[in-house]
Design a protein around this motif. Sequence first.
Motif, PDB file in Angstrom:
ATOM      1  N   ALA A   8       0.832  -1.206   0.000  1.00 55.75           N
ATOM      2  CA  ALA A   8       0.000   0.000   0.000  1.00 55.75           C
ATOM      3  C   ALA A   8       0.863   1.251   0.000  1.00 55.75           C
ATOM      4  O   ALA A   8       0.558   2.243  -0.696  1.00 55.75           O
ATOM      5  CB  ALA A   8      -0.927  -0.003   1.212  1.00 55.75           C
ATOM      6  N   TYR A   9       1.960   1.215   0.773  1.00 54.15           N
ATOM      7  CA  TYR A   9       2.866   2.368   0.788  1.00 54.15           C
ATOM      8  C   TYR A   9       3.501   2.585  -0.584  1.00 54.15           C
ATOM      9  O   TYR A   9       3.574   3.727  -1.076  1.00 54.15           O
ATOM     10  CB  TYR A   9       3.959   2.172   1.834  1.00 54.15           C
ATOM     11  CG  TYR A   9       5.085   3.171   1.688  1.00 54.15           C
ATOM     12  CD1 TYR A   9       4.946   4.473   2.146  1.00 54.15           C
ATOM     13  CD2 TYR A   9       6.275   2.809   1.054  1.00 54.15           C
ATOM     14  CE1 TYR A   9       5.965   5.405   1.990  1.00 54.15           C
ATOM     15  CE2 TYR A   9       7.296   3.733   0.891  1.00 54.15           C
ATOM     16  CZ  TYR A   9       7.136   5.018   1.356  1.00 54.15           C
ATOM     17  OH  TYR A   9       8.142   5.935   1.180  1.00 54.15           O
ATOM     18  N   ASP A  10       3.964   1.520  -1.210  1.00 54.92           N
ATOM     19  CA  ASP A  10       4.599   1.649  -2.526  1.00 54.92           C
ATOM     20  C   ASP A  10       3.625   2.217  -3.555  1.00 54.92           C
ATOM     21  O   ASP A  10       4.006   3.039  -4.401  1.00 54.92           O
ATOM     22  CB  ASP A  10       5.125   0.288  -2.999  1.00 54.92           C
ATOM     23  CG  ASP A  10       6.331  -0.174  -2.199  1.00 54.92           C
ATOM     24  OD1 ASP A  10       6.982   0.678  -1.558  1.00 54.92           O
ATOM     25  OD2 ASP A  10       6.619  -1.385  -2.205  1.00 54.92           O
ATOM     26  N   GLN A  11       2.362   1.768  -3.500  1.00 60.20           N
ATOM     27  CA  GLN A  11       1.363   2.290  -4.430  1.00 60.20           C
ATOM     28  C   GLN A  11       1.103   3.769  -4.173  1.00 60.20           C
ATOM     29  O   GLN A  11       0.987   4.559  -5.119  1.00 60.20           O
ATOM     30  CB  GLN A  11       0.064   1.488  -4.290  1.00 60.20           C
ATOM     31  CG  GLN A  11       0.173   0.058  -4.807  1.00 60.20           C
ATOM     32  CD  GLN A  11      -1.066  -0.775  -4.520  1.00 60.20           C
ATOM     33  OE1 GLN A  11      -1.839  -0.456  -3.612  1.00 60.20           O
ATOM     34  NE2 GLN A  11      -1.259  -1.844  -5.273  1.00 60.20           N
ATOM     35  N   LEU A  12       1.021   4.144  -2.905  1.00 59.38           N
ATOM     36  CA  LEU A  12       0.781   5.543  -2.564  1.00 59.38           C
ATOM     37  C   LEU A  12       1.972   6.411  -2.953  1.00 59.38           C
ATOM     38  O   LEU A  12       1.801   7.504  -3.514  1.00 59.38           O
ATOM     39  CB  LEU A  12       0.487   5.665  -1.068  1.00 59.38           C
ATOM     40  CG  LEU A  12       0.169   7.063  -0.533  1.00 59.38           C
ATOM     41  CD1 LEU A  12      -0.987   7.687  -1.289  1.00 59.38           C
ATOM     42  CD2 LEU A  12      -0.127   7.002   0.966  1.00 59.38           C
ATOM     43  N   ALA A  13       3.176   5.926  -2.650  1.00 58.53           N
ATOM     44  CA  ALA A  13       4.377   6.692  -3.003  1.00 58.53           C
ATOM     45  C   ALA A  13       4.490   6.869  -4.519  1.00 58.53           C
ATOM     46  O   ALA A  13       5.007   7.884  -4.998  1.00 58.53           O
ATOM     47  CB  ALA A  13       5.626   5.988  -2.469  1.00 58.53           C
ATOM     48  N   GLY A  14       3.977   5.892  -5.279  1.00 58.93           N
ATOM     49  CA  GLY A  14       4.037   5.971  -6.734  1.00 58.93           C
ATOM     50  C   GLY A  14       3.177   7.070  -7.314  1.00 58.93           C
ATOM     51  O   GLY A  14       3.411   7.505  -8.458  1.00 58.93           O
ATOM     52  N   ILE A  15       2.161   7.528  -6.564  1.00 63.21           N
ATOM     53  CA  ILE A  15       1.314   8.619  -7.059  1.00 63.21           C
ATOM     54  C   ILE A  15       1.471   9.871  -6.200  1.00 63.21           C
ATOM     55  O   ILE A  15       0.639  10.784  -6.270  1.00 63.21           O
ATOM     56  CB  ILE A  15      -0.173   8.192  -7.109  1.00 63.21           C
ATOM     57  CG1 ILE A  15      -0.678   7.750  -5.742  1.00 63.21           C
ATOM     58  CG2 ILE A  15      -0.364   7.080  -8.147  1.00 63.21           C
ATOM     59  CD1 ILE A  15      -2.175   7.502  -5.685  1.00 63.21           C
ATOM     60  N   ASP A  16       2.514   9.896  -5.381  1.00 64.13           N
ATOM     61  CA  ASP A  16       2.817  11.086  -4.583  1.00 64.13           C
ATOM     62  C   ASP A  16       3.741  11.963  -5.417  1.00 64.13           C
ATOM     63  O   ASP A  16       4.968  11.856  -5.334  1.00 64.13           O
ATOM     64  CB  ASP A  16       3.469  10.687  -3.265  1.00 64.13           C
ATOM     65  CG  ASP A  16       3.653  11.875  -2.339  1.00 64.13           C
ATOM     66  OD1 ASP A  16       3.179  12.978  -2.691  1.00 64.13           O
ATOM     67  OD2 ASP A  16       4.256  11.712  -1.262  1.00 64.13           O
ATOM     68  N   TYR A  17       3.145  12.838  -6.216  1.00 62.49           N
ATOM     69  CA  TYR A  17       3.914  13.614  -7.188  1.00 62.49           C
ATOM     70  C   TYR A  17       4.671  14.774  -6.558  1.00 62.49           C
ATOM     71  O   TYR A  17       5.570  15.334  -7.191  1.00 62.49           O
ATOM     72  CB  TYR A  17       2.976  14.126  -8.276  1.00 62.49           C
ATOM     73  CG  TYR A  17       2.272  13.015  -9.018  1.00 62.49           C
ATOM     74  CD1 TYR A  17       2.986  12.116  -9.808  1.00 62.49           C
ATOM     75  CD2 TYR A  17       0.891  12.833  -8.900  1.00 62.49           C
ATOM     76  CE1 TYR A  17       2.351  11.074 -10.472  1.00 62.49           C
ATOM     77  CE2 TYR A  17       0.251  11.790  -9.565  1.00 62.49           C
ATOM     78  CZ  TYR A  17       0.975  10.920 -10.337  1.00 62.49           C
ATOM     79  OH  TYR A  17       0.345   9.883 -10.990  1.00 62.49           O
ATOM     80  N   PHE A  18       4.327  15.120  -5.320  1.00 62.44           N
ATOM     81  CA  PHE A  18       5.008  16.217  -4.633  1.00 62.44           C
ATOM     82  C   PHE A  18       5.340  15.768  -3.211  1.00 62.44           C
ATOM     83  O   PHE A  18       4.742  16.235  -2.237  1.00 62.44           O
ATOM     84  CB  PHE A  18       4.115  17.466  -4.634  1.00 62.44           C
ATOM     85  CG  PHE A  18       3.644  17.857  -6.007  1.00 62.44           C
ATOM     86  CD1 PHE A  18       4.480  18.546  -6.873  1.00 62.44           C
ATOM     87  CD2 PHE A  18       2.375  17.497  -6.450  1.00 62.44           C
ATOM     88  CE1 PHE A  18       4.058  18.882  -8.154  1.00 62.44           C
ATOM     89  CE2 PHE A  18       1.943  17.831  -7.719  1.00 62.44           C
ATOM     90  CZ  PHE A  18       2.795  18.523  -8.584  1.00 62.44           C
ATOM     91  N   PRO A  19       6.267  14.806  -3.084  1.00 62.13           N
ATOM     92  CA  PRO A  19       6.547  14.201  -1.773  1.00 62.13           C
ATOM     93  C   PRO A  19       7.154  15.191  -0.796  1.00 62.13           C
ATOM     94  O   PRO A  19       7.856  16.131  -1.175  1.00 62.13           O
ATOM     95  CB  PRO A  19       7.526  13.076  -2.110  1.00 62.13           C
ATOM     96  CG  PRO A  19       8.171  13.496  -3.396  1.00 62.13           C
ATOM     97  CD  PRO A  19       7.119  14.244  -4.148  1.00 62.13           C
ATOM     98  N   GLY A  20       6.848  14.944   0.477  1.00 61.66           N
ATOM     99  CA  GLY A  20       7.378  15.781   1.545  1.00 61.66           C
ATOM    100  C   GLY A  20       7.649  14.950   2.778  1.00 61.66           C
ATOM    101  O   GLY A  20       7.744  13.717   2.714  1.00 61.66           O
ATOM    102  N   PRO A  21       7.740  15.571   3.944  1.00 64.69           N
ATOM    103  CA  PRO A  21       8.053  14.855   5.184  1.00 64.69           C
ATOM    104  C   PRO A  21       7.119  13.696   5.503  1.00 64.69           C
ATOM    105  O   PRO A  21       7.591  12.671   6.016  1.00 64.69           O
ATOM    106  CB  PRO A  21       7.973  15.959   6.247  1.00 64.69           C
ATOM    107  CG  PRO A  21       8.304  17.213   5.508  1.00 64.69           C
ATOM    108  CD  PRO A  21       7.713  17.033   4.146  1.00 64.69           C
ATOM    109  N   PRO A  22       5.792  13.781   5.255  1.00 63.00           N
ATOM    110  CA  PRO A  22       4.928  12.638   5.605  1.00 63.00           C
ATOM    111  C   PRO A  22       5.354  11.334   4.936  1.00 63.00           C
ATOM    112  O   PRO A  22       5.281  10.269   5.553  1.00 63.00           O
ATOM    113  CB  PRO A  22       3.543  13.089   5.127  1.00 63.00           C
ATOM    114  CG  PRO A  22       3.593  14.573   5.211  1.00 63.00           C
ATOM    115  CD  PRO A  22       4.993  14.937   4.805  1.00 63.00           C
TER     116      PRO A  22
END
Length: 314
Positions: free
Chosen positions: A120-134
């Motif tokens: 689930a984390y990998d899928q979410l990170a894959g669509i996190d186009y503007f990643p930050g501290p969270p």
Amino acid sequence: MKNWLTLILGLPTAQATERMRAWRALKACGAAVLRDGAYLLPDTPACREALATIERDILALNGTAYVLPVVDPDGARFTGLFDRGEDYGKLRSEIEACRGQLTADTALASTRLVRKLRKAYDQLAGIDYFPGPPRQQLDAALLELETAVSRALSADEPQGQDQPIARLDPGAYRGRTWATRQRPWVDRLACAWLIRRFIDPQARILWLEQPQDCPADALGFDFDGATFSHVGQRVSFETLQASFALQAPGLERLAALVHYLDIGGLQPVEAAGVERVLAGLRNTLSHDDHLLAAASALFDGLLAGFAQEEHAHD
């Protein structure tokens, strides 16, 4: 300035199934909703390809679909639509709940949940186009949980040591006693199989109640202070493989599988099934020699299958 892509779509109201399929595809690629029938993504090759696929599918159903470029002169007008903080928060709650319920008795069941959380984390990170501290904080929390589960499942799990790996001659390590902790899990089972398969066919495997019980003349593996154990990011299986320069068709894929099942990382497609089989064997076979024999048959089959697939792609 920031470039975006918008998809304007329309489907006949009677095609509820197709509408749901298009919505799921848009959600999977992380599209933001501008309004009903209007969706937005950053203009990247991957997003462009995803929207083109959805567009083709909709047109094939006699719907309407337009992928149009959007230019934002300010560069940040739409970025807030892609905030994944709430999604990361939900995953963080699940991670904390799993950590709170973790015991030696629940460790095996927890491994399956941790795999789902990692996916689930990998899928979410894959669509996190503007990643930050969270994102960074959740990744760290998930790594801590994976380590905790590994230690609950296998007491005295070794720490990775930063040291060079010397190249060794297998011929000097024949007919020896090899020792590791009793009630073995993935890495220890795979190490014992690797030793007998590629290094010391007549190896005597000694199962230790505690690492301190290792005889002075035995070659210890997979515990702190052992002759062969974790080195850096390598699990003990990979340390043995590197120490003896072991090469065989399919062996690298097997090493990647053992690595993932022991300490996490990139998930091989076979991981869930292999983990389930090994967990079942460990629960039903109380004698460690019998457990090793059954696990060795599994590793033999995996190696043969991986080798056959590699040969087919040559």
